[in-house]
Enzyme design. Structure first.
Site, PDB file in Angstrom:
ATOM      1  N   HIS A 194       0.834  -1.203   0.000  1.00 59.06           N
ATOM      2  CA  HIS A 194       0.000   0.000   0.000  1.00 59.06           C
ATOM      3  C   HIS A 194       0.872   1.257   0.000  1.00 59.06           C
ATOM      4  O   HIS A 194       0.580   2.218  -0.720  1.00 59.06           O
ATOM      5  CB  HIS A 194      -0.923   0.008   1.228  1.00 59.06           C
ATOM      6  CG  HIS A 194      -2.197  -0.742   1.045  1.00 59.06           C
ATOM      7  ND1 HIS A 194      -2.228  -2.086   0.778  1.00 59.06           N
ATOM      8  CD2 HIS A 194      -3.508  -0.327   1.091  1.00 59.06           C
ATOM      9  CE1 HIS A 194      -3.492  -2.481   0.682  1.00 59.06           C
ATOM     10  NE2 HIS A 194      -4.281  -1.431   0.842  1.00 59.06           N
ATOM     11  N   HIS A 246       1.244  -3.646   9.105  1.00 56.14           N
ATOM     12  CA  HIS A 246       2.685  -3.611   8.877  1.00 56.14           C
ATOM     13  C   HIS A 246       3.398  -2.995  10.068  1.00 56.14           C
ATOM     14  O   HIS A 246       2.810  -2.211  10.826  1.00 56.14           O
ATOM     15  CB  HIS A 246       3.030  -2.782   7.630  1.00 56.14           C
ATOM     16  CG  HIS A 246       2.524  -3.349   6.348  1.00 56.14           C
ATOM     17  ND1 HIS A 246       3.147  -4.384   5.704  1.00 56.14           N
ATOM     18  CD2 HIS A 246       1.457  -3.011   5.581  1.00 56.14           C
ATOM     19  CE1 HIS A 246       2.481  -4.676   4.594  1.00 56.14           C
ATOM     20  NE2 HIS A 246       1.453  -3.856   4.508  1.00 56.14           N
TER      21      HIS A 246
END
Length: 307
Positions: A194, A246
């Site tokens: 992303h 993440h």
């Protein structure tokens, strides 16, 4: 001219082949049912960085690609149509100096279509490079996501978590979770896809606007649009940390990756700044010759509004 058309046809084929080659890895990683090998990284039993709960993404993949691809394409279209219309009204050349908008058999490509195809193809080339680099990196590194324990649910009873006074590093384990796709993705944390995609798309757009938007009557429109684009990328990056998708270093690595690719594509693969620099040099040389011939002359620095 026929030879020039044939040469242009060859270059178009080479560029198409290059675009296909960088698109192949991105496509392979997205074929349903195709399982590419992922490095099986181990863990420490009491690693708190892997103990966060699973959350749905604030910025889903659908939103990421819709905005990340759609916004640049819309603004590129509007920009080129506006510049084309303006230059036709001013009776000036639309294509940069040295452009050759012909292809096989000397078929003439309309100037506006030529520019749109060129910038869109260059944008997608960089996007495919970004997808390929981060997908390959994810599988080779195999870093575990912050919600790994929640998704994998390893059977801790099957091994001893301590080895003397030190915590045991577990490499031989089996996930008991019931979602195979999420288990696979829980091994693909670094770098953040992303972050890489959002930064690439928005930074490419920012650099494109910096080169093509040259209205002399407004000082803040272009910086405002650029700020919004970069803010969207920043929000996407921060959401990956707050959603426990993440580690912060994954997001930082993905952002750096996307930024480097955007800069390299803009400078190396596009003519956004090459033509600008050559045009400035040509103007400078012309001015020097003119001043030498007319030492008492003066020149107005008024801009025509677009480059």
């Amino acid at each position: 001219m026929a030879g020039s058309g044939a040469a242009k046809c060859g270059f178009i084929l080479l560029d198409t082949l290059a675009l296909v080659l960088v698109a192949v890895p991105a496509i392979l990683f997205r074929i349903p049912g195709l399982k590419l090998p992922i490095y099986q990284r181990g863990f420490f039993c009491y690693d708190e960085s892997l103990s966060y709960p699973y959350k749905d993404s604030t910025v889903s993949s659908a939103v990421l690609y819709s905005v990340g691809i759609g916004l640049p394409l819309i603004l590129i279209l509007l920009t080129e149509v506006t510049i084309f219309a303006y230059r036709r009204r001013q009776d000036t050349e639309y294509l940069p100096p040295g452009s050759f908008n012909r292809c096989c058999c000397d078929v003439v490509i309309p100037p506006l279509l030529y520019q749109l195809l060129k910038y869109v193809a260059q944008f997608f080339f960089g996007l495919c490079v970004t997808l390929a680099v981060y997908d390959i990196s994810k599988n080779v590194i195999g870093r575990l996501r912050p919600h790994f324990f929640d998704i994998c649910q390893p059977n801790f009873d099957s091994f001893n978590c301590t080895e003397g006074l030190r915590p045991l590093y577990v490499e031989d384990y089996e996930c008991t979770g019931d979602n195979a796709h999420r288990i696979e993705e829980s091994h693909r944390s670094f770098p953040s896809g992303h972050a890489a995609v959002s930064v690439y798309c928005m930074l490419y757009l920012t650099l494109y606007l910096q080169s093509r938007w040259k209205w002399g009557d407004t000082a803040f429109l272009r910086p405002l649009v650029q700020f919004i684009a970069l803010l969207l990328a920043l929000y996407t990056c921060l959401s990956r940390v707050s959603d426990y998708k993440h580690h912060w270093s994954d997001v930082f690595g993905g952002a750096v990756m996307g930024a480097i690719i955007a800069v390299l594509v803009t400078i190396g693969a596009t003519d956004l700044y090459r033509n600008r620099n050559s045009a400035a040099a040509n103007r400078h040389n012309s001015e020097m010759v003119f001043m030498e011939m007319n030492p008492r002359s003066t020149r107005s620095n008024k801009s025509d509004g677009f480059i």
